[in-house]
Design a protein around this motif. Structure first.
Motif, PDB file in Angstrom:
ATOM      1  N   GLU A 189       0.822  -1.211   0.000  1.00 51.25           N
ATOM      2  CA  GLU A 189       0.000   0.000   0.000  1.00 51.25           C
ATOM      3  C   GLU A 189       0.859   1.266   0.000  1.00 51.25           C
ATOM      4  N   SER A 190       0.359   2.297  -0.656  1.00 52.25           N
ATOM      5  CA  SER A 190       1.080   3.574  -0.662  1.00 52.25           C
ATOM      6  C   SER A 190       0.229   4.718  -0.122  1.00 52.25           C
ATOM      7  N   SER A 191      -1.055   4.457   0.087  1.00 53.12           N
ATOM      8  CA  SER A 191      -1.926   5.521   0.595  1.00 53.12           C
ATOM      9  C   SER A 191      -2.164   5.347   2.092  1.00 53.12           C
ATOM     10  N   THR A 192      -2.482   6.426   2.740  1.00 51.00           N
ATOM     11  CA  THR A 192      -2.799   6.389   4.164  1.00 51.00           C
ATOM     12  C   THR A 192      -4.022   5.515   4.410  1.00 51.00           C
ATOM     13  N   VAL A 193      -5.020   5.642   3.558  1.00 48.93           N
ATOM     14  CA  VAL A 193      -6.239   4.846   3.703  1.00 48.93           C
ATOM     15  C   VAL A 193      -5.923   3.358   3.543  1.00 48.93           C
ATOM     16  N   GLY A 194      -5.128   3.012   2.551  1.00 47.22           N
ATOM     17  CA  GLY A 194      -4.760   1.614   2.327  1.00 47.22           C
ATOM     18  C   GLY A 194      -3.975   1.037   3.490  1.00 47.22           C
ATOM     19  N   MET A 195      -3.004   1.800   3.997  1.00 43.02           N
ATOM     20  CA  MET A 195      -2.217   1.324   5.134  1.00 43.02           C
ATOM     21  C   MET A 195      -3.092   1.202   6.379  1.00 43.02           C
ATOM     22  N   SER A 196      -4.032   2.106   6.536  1.00 46.75           N
ATOM     23  CA  SER A 196      -4.953   2.039   7.668  1.00 46.75           C
ATOM     24  C   SER A 196      -5.786   0.758   7.597  1.00 46.75           C
ATOM     25  N   GLN A 197      -6.179   0.375   6.393  1.00 51.01           N
ATOM     26  CA  GLN A 197      -6.924  -0.870   6.215  1.00 51.01           C
ATOM     27  C   GLN A 197      -6.070  -2.083   6.576  1.00 51.01           C
ATOM     28  N   CYS A 198      -4.774  -1.997   6.307  1.00 46.66           N
ATOM     29  CA  CYS A 198      -3.857  -3.077   6.699  1.00 46.66           C
ATOM     30  C   CYS A 198      -3.858  -3.235   8.212  1.00 46.66           C
ATOM     31  N   TYR A 199      -3.747  -2.107   8.926  1.00 47.54           N
ATOM     32  CA  TYR A 199      -3.760  -2.154  10.397  1.00 47.54           C
ATOM     33  C   TYR A 199      -5.093  -2.666  10.923  1.00 47.54           C
ATOM     34  N   ASP A 200      -6.191  -2.260  10.290  1.00 52.49           N
ATOM     35  CA  ASP A 200      -7.509  -2.738  10.722  1.00 52.49           C
ATOM     36  C   ASP A 200      -7.615  -4.256  10.585  1.00 52.49           C
ATOM     37  N   ALA A 201      -7.128  -4.788   9.476  1.00 55.05           N
ATOM     38  CA  ALA A 201      -7.184  -6.242   9.257  1.00 55.05           C
ATOM     39  C   ALA A 201      -6.314  -6.972  10.284  1.00 55.05           C
ATOM     40  N   ALA A 202      -5.124  -6.446  10.551  1.00 59.77           N
ATOM     41  CA  ALA A 202      -4.234  -7.073  11.534  1.00 59.77           C
ATOM     42  C   ALA A 202      -4.833  -6.992  12.931  1.00 59.77           C
ATOM     43  N   ASN A 203      -5.459  -5.866  13.234  1.00 62.11           N
ATOM     44  CA  ASN A 203      -6.084  -5.700  14.547  1.00 62.11           C
ATOM     45  C   ASN A 203      -7.193  -6.739  14.728  1.00 62.11           C
ATOM     46  N   LYS A 204      -8.002  -6.933  13.715  1.00 62.68           N
ATOM     47  CA  LYS A 204      -9.081  -7.920  13.787  1.00 62.68           C
ATOM     48  C   LYS A 204      -8.510  -9.330  13.957  1.00 62.68           C
ATOM     49  N   ALA A 205      -7.442  -9.635  13.229  1.00 59.51           N
ATOM     50  CA  ALA A 205      -6.836 -10.966  13.327  1.00 59.51           C
ATOM     51  C   ALA A 205      -6.238 -11.195  14.717  1.00 59.51           C
ATOM     52  N   TRP A 206      -5.535 -10.186  15.250  1.00 57.34           N
ATOM     53  CA  TRP A 206      -4.970 -10.315  16.599  1.00 57.34           C
ATOM     54  C   TRP A 206      -6.076 -10.362  17.640  1.00 57.34           C
ATOM     55  N   ASP A 207      -7.164  -9.628  17.416  1.00 64.38           N
ATOM     56  CA  ASP A 207      -8.289  -9.664  18.353  1.00 64.38           C
ATOM     57  C   ASP A 207      -8.894 -11.069  18.381  1.00 64.38           C
ATOM     58  N   GLN A 208      -8.999 -11.691  17.224  1.00 64.13           N
ATOM     59  CA  GLN A 208      -9.520 -13.059  17.165  1.00 64.13           C
ATOM     60  C   GLN A 208      -8.579 -14.006  17.903  1.00 64.13           C
TER      61      GLN A 208
END
Length: 137
Positions: free
Chosen positions: A34-53
């Motif tokens: 990812e090169s956009s702030t929005v795209g990178m933010s989505q990466c963190y959201d996905a990782a957060n959900k996976a770690w939360d699980q």
């Protein structure tokens, strides 16, 4: 200063071990892509959900094993941790929003992942019975 050195080493060793985790590998690949702030933010959201699980999986495993006072204490500790997490992220949001502009969402995303990852690994260490060996955490 010297008394913080062992703590820093422990935190860094835990973080280094976490980098070998599949969730973190997927996060790193996503961030590299990812090169956009929005795209990178989505990466963190996905990782957060996976770690939360993963955190919830570890917690649920422990709750099935425990009874009586240990079970009640773990439940209380997890509830307190959830309140801490929310409070910390609220304070961070206030600071980063005032000082970082559009980068605030990335800083908050990274902090959210770190908080949940650390809790998942702490629950895992209790579940396995040790955190003395880095392979156990």
């Amino acid at each position: 200063m010297k008394k913080w050195l062992p703590v820093a080493c422990l935190l860094l060793s835990g973080y280094a071990g976490a980098q070998d985790n599949l969730i973190d590998q997927k996060l790193q690949r996503c961030l590299n892509r990812e090169s956009s702030t929005v795209g990178m933010s989505q990466c963190y959201d996905a990782a957060n959900k996976a770690w939360d699980q993963e955190m919830n999986n570890q917690y649920n495993q422990m709750m099935k094993k425990l009874t009586g006072a240990p079970k009640a204490k773990l439940k209380s500790a997890q509830r307190a941790w959830l309140a801490y997490r929310d409070s910390w992220l609220d304070a961070s949001k206030s600071y980063f929003s005032a000082n970082q502009g559009t980068m605030a969402m990335l800083s908050l995303g990274a902090q959210g992942v770190d908080l949940v990852r650390n809790q998942a690994l702490m629950l895992q260490s209790i579940n396995k019975g040790s955190c003395a060996n880095p392979d156990d955490c």
